[in-house]
Design an enzyme around this catalytic site. Structure first.
Site, PDB file in Angstrom:
ATOM      1  N   GLU A 174       5.131  -3.850 -11.866  1.00 59.86           N
ATOM      2  CA  GLU A 174       6.579  -3.595 -11.969  1.00 59.86           C
ATOM      3  C   GLU A 174       7.199  -4.502 -13.027  1.00 59.86           C
ATOM      4  O   GLU A 174       8.059  -4.071 -13.798  1.00 59.86           O
ATOM      5  CB  GLU A 174       7.240  -3.806 -10.598  1.00 59.86           C
ATOM      6  CG  GLU A 174       6.885  -2.696  -9.605  1.00 59.86           C
ATOM      7  CD  GLU A 174       7.118  -3.061  -8.146  1.00 59.86           C
ATOM      8  OE1 GLU A 174       7.772  -4.082  -7.871  1.00 59.86           O
ATOM      9  OE2 GLU A 174       6.647  -2.311  -7.260  1.00 59.86           O
ATOM     10  N   HIS A 222       0.843  -1.205   0.000  1.00 62.36           N
ATOM     11  CA  HIS A 222       0.000   0.000   0.000  1.00 62.36           C
ATOM     12  C   HIS A 222       0.877   1.254   0.000  1.00 62.36           C
ATOM     13  O   HIS A 222       0.562   2.242  -0.642  1.00 62.36           O
ATOM     14  CB  HIS A 222      -0.924   0.027   1.233  1.00 62.36           C
ATOM     15  CG  HIS A 222      -2.077  -0.923   1.100  1.00 62.36           C
ATOM     16  ND1 HIS A 222      -3.362  -0.593   1.454  1.00 62.36           N
ATOM     17  CD2 HIS A 222      -2.147  -2.188   0.640  1.00 62.36           C
ATOM     18  CE1 HIS A 222      -4.165  -1.623   1.221  1.00 62.36           C
ATOM     19  NE2 HIS A 222      -3.447  -2.606   0.739  1.00 62.36           N
ATOM     20  N   TRP A 282      -0.335  -6.911  -6.952  1.00 65.76           N
ATOM     21  CA  TRP A 282      -0.554  -5.986  -8.073  1.00 65.76           C
ATOM     22  C   TRP A 282       0.673  -5.107  -8.342  1.00 65.76           C
ATOM     23  O   TRP A 282       1.003  -4.811  -9.486  1.00 65.76           O
ATOM     24  CB  TRP A 282      -1.798  -5.137  -7.834  1.00 65.76           C
ATOM     25  CG  TRP A 282      -2.140  -4.258  -9.011  1.00 65.76           C
ATOM     26  CD1 TRP A 282      -2.300  -2.910  -9.001  1.00 65.76           C
ATOM     27  CD2 TRP A 282      -2.361  -4.679 -10.382  1.00 65.76           C
ATOM     28  NE1 TRP A 282      -2.609  -2.456 -10.264  1.00 65.76           N
ATOM     29  CE2 TRP A 282      -2.648  -3.519 -11.123  1.00 65.76           C
ATOM     30  CE3 TRP A 282      -2.334  -5.903 -11.030  1.00 65.76           C
ATOM     31  CZ2 TRP A 282      -2.914  -3.547 -12.494  1.00 65.76           C
ATOM     32  CZ3 TRP A 282      -2.589  -5.940 -12.400  1.00 65.76           C
ATOM     33  CH2 TRP A 282      -2.876  -4.766 -13.116  1.00 65.76           C
TER      34      TRP A 282
HETATM   35  N1  UDP Z   1       9.438  -5.470  -2.815  1.00 71.17           N
HETATM   36  C1  UDP Z   1      10.727  -4.981  -2.722  1.00 71.17           C
HETATM   37  N2  UDP Z   1      11.718  -5.849  -2.385  1.00 71.17           N
HETATM   38  C2  UDP Z   1      11.518  -7.170  -2.163  1.00 71.17           C
HETATM   39  C3  UDP Z   1      10.193  -7.670  -2.281  1.00 71.17           C
HETATM   40  C4  UDP Z   1       9.166  -6.796  -2.616  1.00 71.17           C
HETATM   41  O1  UDP Z   1      10.981  -3.793  -2.932  1.00 71.17           O
HETATM   42  O2  UDP Z   1      12.493  -7.860  -1.851  1.00 71.17           O
HETATM   43  C5  UDP Z   1       8.346  -4.514  -3.134  1.00 71.17           C
HETATM   44  C6  UDP Z   1       7.837  -4.699  -4.544  1.00 71.17           C
HETATM   45  O3  UDP Z   1       8.615  -3.930  -5.423  1.00 71.17           O
HETATM   46  C7  UDP Z   1       6.388  -4.252  -4.454  1.00 71.17           C
HETATM   47  C8  UDP Z   1       6.008  -4.472  -2.983  1.00 71.17           C
HETATM   48  O4  UDP Z   1       7.240  -4.757  -2.299  1.00 71.17           O
HETATM   49  O5  UDP Z   1       6.263  -2.877  -4.776  1.00 71.17           O
HETATM   50  C9  UDP Z   1       5.091  -5.663  -2.777  1.00 71.17           C
HETATM   51  O6  UDP Z   1       3.813  -5.336  -3.214  1.00 71.17           O
HETATM   52  P1  UDP Z   1       2.884  -6.386  -3.962  1.00 71.17           P
HETATM   53  O7  UDP Z   1       1.604  -5.708  -4.245  1.00 71.17           O
HETATM   54  O8  UDP Z   1       3.568  -6.959  -5.131  1.00 71.17           O
HETATM   55  O9  UDP Z   1       2.702  -7.580  -2.942  1.00 71.17           O
HETATM   56  P2  UDP Z   1       2.356  -7.671  -1.365  1.00 71.17           P
HETATM   57  O10 UDP Z   1       3.648  -7.585  -0.650  1.00 71.17           O
HETATM   58  O11 UDP Z   1       1.405  -6.552  -1.023  1.00 71.17           O
HETATM   59  O12 UDP Z   1       1.744  -9.027  -1.251  1.00 71.17           O
END
Ligand code: UDP
Length: 498
Positions: A382, A30, A377
């Site tokens: 990304e 978020h 998402w």
């Molecule tokens: N992310 C990151 N490094 C990591 C793993 C995830 O920066 O090692 C970031 C990724 O770029 C994304 C967010 O964490 O922007 C995860 O959001 P997403 O909606 O994909 O999944 P959620 O974690 O909410 O299930």
């Protein structure tokens, strides 16, 4: 506390009457789109913007800030925390717990609004990310204009809308038939298994029940207040789905919430994400630099999903069988302790395991060939913006829907099936990776589609492109509404005097 001044910010010019208070949950999925939107409102629209997260999230954003209630500024936007009633980052246990926290949440957010007014920077508009009905309540209480920021695909927005407007019974009746197809107005047919998991889990899972209730409340509020809804997608991705929802919801398409690739490649510090997890000390970027072009399998299941020992073991053997270099994210707090032995093994040879990385930097690196993802998402967008084909391994919430879109609608990846225990087996992982990296016509088409969508995503966020134009249109509408609001107020006062 002030952070380094943002060089890219537009000379501190502010719009005539806009101060946006953007409120988000304290989770990475978020925070990232909320912060990108907040910074765009400031840099493109010249607005004053405050981003507010629960205290637990604020602490993780600024760990060196001893006073966790203190306002922080990065030169472009400010950050002020609110209390969600618990402050330890825990999710409500059940509906009753959620109701109890709601009161404290409401008071604390109201206090933020009041303190900003008292400091001479009154909030004019509130923005809430997804299912935060309390924000709608605060906006109503303070007579503030409101926008909802939908941080899932437009397909999910349309699906939830129709679920709460006449289709709940049909979907619930077929909840146990994953392949049953439902055709919602204007959308392609969706199978039950491609729909948000909360629809089918609401009877046996307390968290799903709670989230679905919060969303139900939000949609009821949206019916009453008719707020503008900002959607983190772009036209080339979901043109038909956006058209399908427009008769019901006042939509502004403001995605993808991702910086342009040029900024990422320049390693522009002002575009860097704020991470709620500590970056791994291993120099994974240097490691990526040493790998051949388009050779690395990147695997991450985001910021919430945890690993069992068996899942770690299966992925390890799958990755090793593929003989490609791999970079694998396994959060320290997100794995069974007994898995450490296998992770030690995974760190040898061709692979590197990290606890957290800068995913945007990784995905835009020339050596990355494909992404094994849970299809959150943000991760999906990304990968699309970086042109990286995906092996989709969805788990919950909108992830199965995103995986369906990736495989069936956009043709930029392949969906892997989990086994009866919910585990991605080594055989399934190998089969998907070999297909995706292979020479078949279908695999070549997936790579071509991924390159094409990458171009479309870059066009969407180009200077003066659709995202910027829609955001300016949105701000203008908010400002016009503000003027009308002020006129109505003076008419009311005039009536009183008479
Ligand atoms: N992310 C990151 N490094 C990591 C793993 C995830 O920066 O090692 C970031 C990724 O770029 C994304 C967010 O964490 O922007 C995860 O959001 P997403 O909606 O994909 O999944 P959620 O974690 O909410 O299930």
């Amino acid at each position: 506390m002030a952070l380094a001044k943002d060089e890219d910010h537009n000379n501190g010019e502010k719009g005539p009457c806009s101060h946006f208070l953007v409120v988000a949950y304290g989770i990475q999925g978020h925070l990232n789109p909320a912060r990108t939107l907040a910074r765009r409102l400031a840099s493109i629209g010249g607005c004053t913007v405050t981003l507010s997260l629960p205290i637990s999230g604020h602490r993780r954003m600024f760990p060196s800030n001893e006073n966790s209630h203190e306002e922080v500024s990065d030169g472009a936007i400010s950050y002020i925390p609110f209390s969600d009633g618990k402050d330890d980052g825990s999710w409500p246990k059940d509906v009753e717990d959620r109701t109890q926290r709601r009161e404290a949440n409401f008071k604390s957010l109201s206090a933020v609004v009041k303190s900003l007014a008292a400091s001479g920077q009154p909030v004019t508009c509130m923005v809430c990310t997804l299912s935060m009905p309390v924000v709608v309540q605060v906006a109503r209480e303070h007579r503030l204009r409101l926008a909802v920021y939908w941080i899932q695909p437009a397909t999910a927005l349309a699906t939830y809308y129709h679920y709460f407007h006449g289709h709940e019974e049909l979907i619930t009746q077929h909840a146990t038939t994953p392949t049953y197809e439902v055709t919602l107005p204007g959308l392609h047919p969706l199978r039950i298994r491609d729909m948000p998991t909360f629809f089918t889990e609401k009877t046996h899972n307390e968290v799903s029940k709670m989230i679905l209730q919060a969303l139900h409340e939000l949609f009821e509020q949206m019916d009453q207040e008719k707020p503008m809804v900002l959607v983190n997608t772009f036209d080339a991705l979901e043109d038909a789905e956006l058209k399908a929802i427009q008769p019901y919801v006042d939509v502004f398409v403001v995605g993808p919430a991702i910086p342009p690739l040029t900024a990422l490649q320049r390693r522009n510090a002002s575009e860097a994400q704020i991470h709620l997890f500590k970056q791994d000390e291993k120099n994974y970027m240097e490691w990526l630099n040493a790998q051949q072009e388009k050779s690395v399998v990147y695997l991450s299941f985001g910021s919430l999903i945890t690993y069992t020992k068996r899942q770690v073991e299966e992925i390890l053997h799958g990755l090793q069988s593929c003989r490609q270099p791999y970079l694998w994210v396994v959060r320290g707090e997100g794995r069974a302790e007994e898995a450490d032995f296998h992770l030690g093994e995974a760190n040898r040879g061709k692979g590197m395991v990290v606890e957290w990385c800068d995913q945007l930097q990784v995905l835009s690196h020339r050596s990355v060939r494909c992404f094994v993802t849970h299809c959150g998402w943000n991760s999906t967008l990304e990968a699309i913006a970086s042109g990286v084909p995906m092996v989709a391994v969805p788990c919950w919430s909108d992830q199965p829907m995103n995986a369906h879109l990736v495989e069936q609608e956009w043709g930029v990846g392949v969906r892997a099936e989990r086994d009866a225990e919910g585990v991605l087996t080594r055989e399934e992982l190998v089969s998907c990776l070999e297909f995706l990296m292979g020479d078949s016509e279908k695999a070549a088409q997936i790579r071509a589609n991924a390159n094409n969508l990458k171009e479309r995503a870059q066009e969407a966020v180009a200077p003066d492109g659709p995202m910027e134009r829609n955001l300016r249109r949105f701000i203008k509408r908010m400002q016009d509404l503000g003027s009308m609001h002020q006129e109505n107020e003076s008419v009311n006062i005039f009536n009183l005097i008479q």
